[in-house]
Design an enzyme around this catalytic site. Structure first.
Site, PDB file in Angstrom:
ATOM      1  N   GLY A 152     -47.486 -43.858  -9.361  1.00  0.00           N
ATOM      2  CA  GLY A 152     -46.877 -44.424  -8.170  1.00  0.00           C
ATOM      3  C   GLY A 152     -47.863 -45.193  -7.316  1.00  0.00           C
ATOM      4  O   GLY A 152     -48.677 -45.990  -7.797  1.00  0.00           O
ATOM      5  N   CYS A 153     -47.821 -44.955  -6.018  1.00  0.00           N
ATOM      6  CA  CYS A 153     -48.674 -45.674  -5.081  1.00  0.00           C
ATOM      7  C   CYS A 153     -50.155 -45.351  -5.260  1.00  0.00           C
ATOM      8  O   CYS A 153     -51.010 -46.142  -4.862  1.00  0.00           O
ATOM      9  CB  CYS A 153     -48.256 -45.347  -3.645  1.00  0.00           C
ATOM     10  SG  CYS A 153     -46.596 -45.917  -3.220  1.00  0.00           S
ATOM     11  N   ALA A 154     -50.464 -44.193  -5.852  1.00  0.00           N
ATOM     12  CA  ALA A 154     -51.863 -43.828  -6.074  1.00  0.00           C
ATOM     13  C   ALA A 154     -52.495 -44.641  -7.193  1.00  0.00           C
ATOM     14  O   ALA A 154     -53.718 -44.638  -7.350  1.00  0.00           O
ATOM     15  CB  ALA A 154     -51.977 -42.340  -6.409  1.00  0.00           C
TER      16      ALA A 154
END
Length: 354
Positions: A137-139
């Protein structure tokens, strides 16, 4: 040491404003019992504009997961190469100089990965390694930087290309009416970013140390429920408070390197929302201005998932960069709950070879 060079960033041409987002929520969910709360949460994101890969009329339709995933693949192939070429030009390298492509995305699926198509379409060497990352995801933006750093540490002469392609609008689900889902409808945007990590030379962040940290027992706080209709994004209401347990991991990474996380020269942080940045400012004991690049990305583009950290870094370059040897931190946060963190010094030596 490996150097993270200037990122190239592109956002689609279709724009939706905060005012338009609020009006859509009012008109489509007029009878929703928690509409006032959802509207307030959306307004509090601070997102002024977002860019989406299709006109809003098409975005609001749901022709099915198959059609949406086809759009993802077609749009990625149409838009990614130009961004990659700009990143290569900024790093003063050719496709044949790249040894590994790290592709991160959580908003569509392709197999083989877009990396295989890029190698053929842009004449990368046939022995270029491929590292697609689909589930962070955003990581994943921070993870891509860290995996590029690891690769270049193992192969000091090598160069890595990072590509982040996120079309969050293709994950819009009209039947998801929870407050968290309505908030996400006003928070996420679309964007593409690419950057080169040079094994030698280059101007940018000379990467020195990286680390990951997962908050135990939080794997269901940010997740996809994968159904016949596609990816349904689930966001726990406890997520905005995650900076309190993550800040010690950032402090610990800096301390291991002999640095003080509260006293660095620049910070490139994933902008998941204003609460994330406000809390991290508090728990890292740094002024809010330290996250100005992340806040600008959030305001102008919304949360563009894995591409956020690269866009925030691009804004540091646009400001003129940092002083030579300035110390900084880059961090991305996402499902797990996971933090991907790195430390480095700014290098202005374009052709440095030592």
């Amino acid at each position: 040491m490996a150097t993270l060079c200037r990122p190239a960033v592109s956002v689609p041409e279709y724009v939706i404003t905060m005012e338009e987002t609020l009006e859509l929520a009012r008109s489509r969910h007029a009878d929703h019992p928690q509409l006032p709360l959802a509207l307030r949460l959306i307004e509090n994101t601070g997102v002024r504009t977002r860019h989406i890969v299709q006109p809003i009329e098409e975005t609001l339709k749901h022709p099915g997961f198959e059609d949406r995933n086809r759009v993802y693949g077609n749009e990625a192939k149409a838009r990614v190469p130009a961004v990659v070429q700009r990143a290569l030009d900024d790093a003063e390298l050719l496709t044949t100089d790249i040894d590994v492509i790290i592709y991160v995305s959580c908003t569509g699926f392709m197999m083989p990965s877009l990396t295989a198509w890029l190698i053929n379409a842009m004449d990368f060497s046939s022995d270029t390694r491929q590292i697609p990352i689909a589930q962070l995801g955003c990581a994943a933006g921070g993870a891509a930087v860290n995996r590029a750093h690891d690769f270049c540490s193992a192969y000091p002469e090598a160069n890595a290309l990072i590509v982040a392609c996120e079309f969050c609008s293709l994950c819009y689900q009209p039947t998801d009416l929870g407050v968290g889902s309505l908030l996400c409808n006003g928070l996420f945007g679309d964007g593409i970013a690419a950057a080169v990590v040079r094994g030698k030379g280059g101007t940018g962040i000379k990467l020195e140390r990286n680390a990951s940290y997962l908050i135990p027992k939080t794997e269901d706080w940010i997740m996809y429920d994968v159904r016949a209709t596609g990816f349904h994004f689930l966001l726990d209401k406890r997520v905005p408070a995650t900076m309190e347990p993550l800040a010690p991991a950032l402090h610990n990474l800096a301390r291991q390197h002999g640095w003080n996380a509260s006293d660095l020269d620049f910070y490139i942080i994933h902008a998941g929302g204003p609460r994330i940045l406000d809390d991290l400012s508090k728990f890292l004991e740094v002024p809010p201005e330290a996250f100005r690049f992340s806040r600008a990305t959030l305001t102008e583009y919304g949360n563009i998932a894995s591409a956020v950290v690269l866009d925030a870094l691009r804004r540091l370059f646009d400001e003129g960069g940092a002083e030579h040897e300035a110390r900084g931190m880059l961090a991305g946060f996402g499902p797990g709950i996971t933090a991907e963190m790195s430390l480095g010094r700014w290098s202005n030596a374009t052709n440095e070879t030592t």
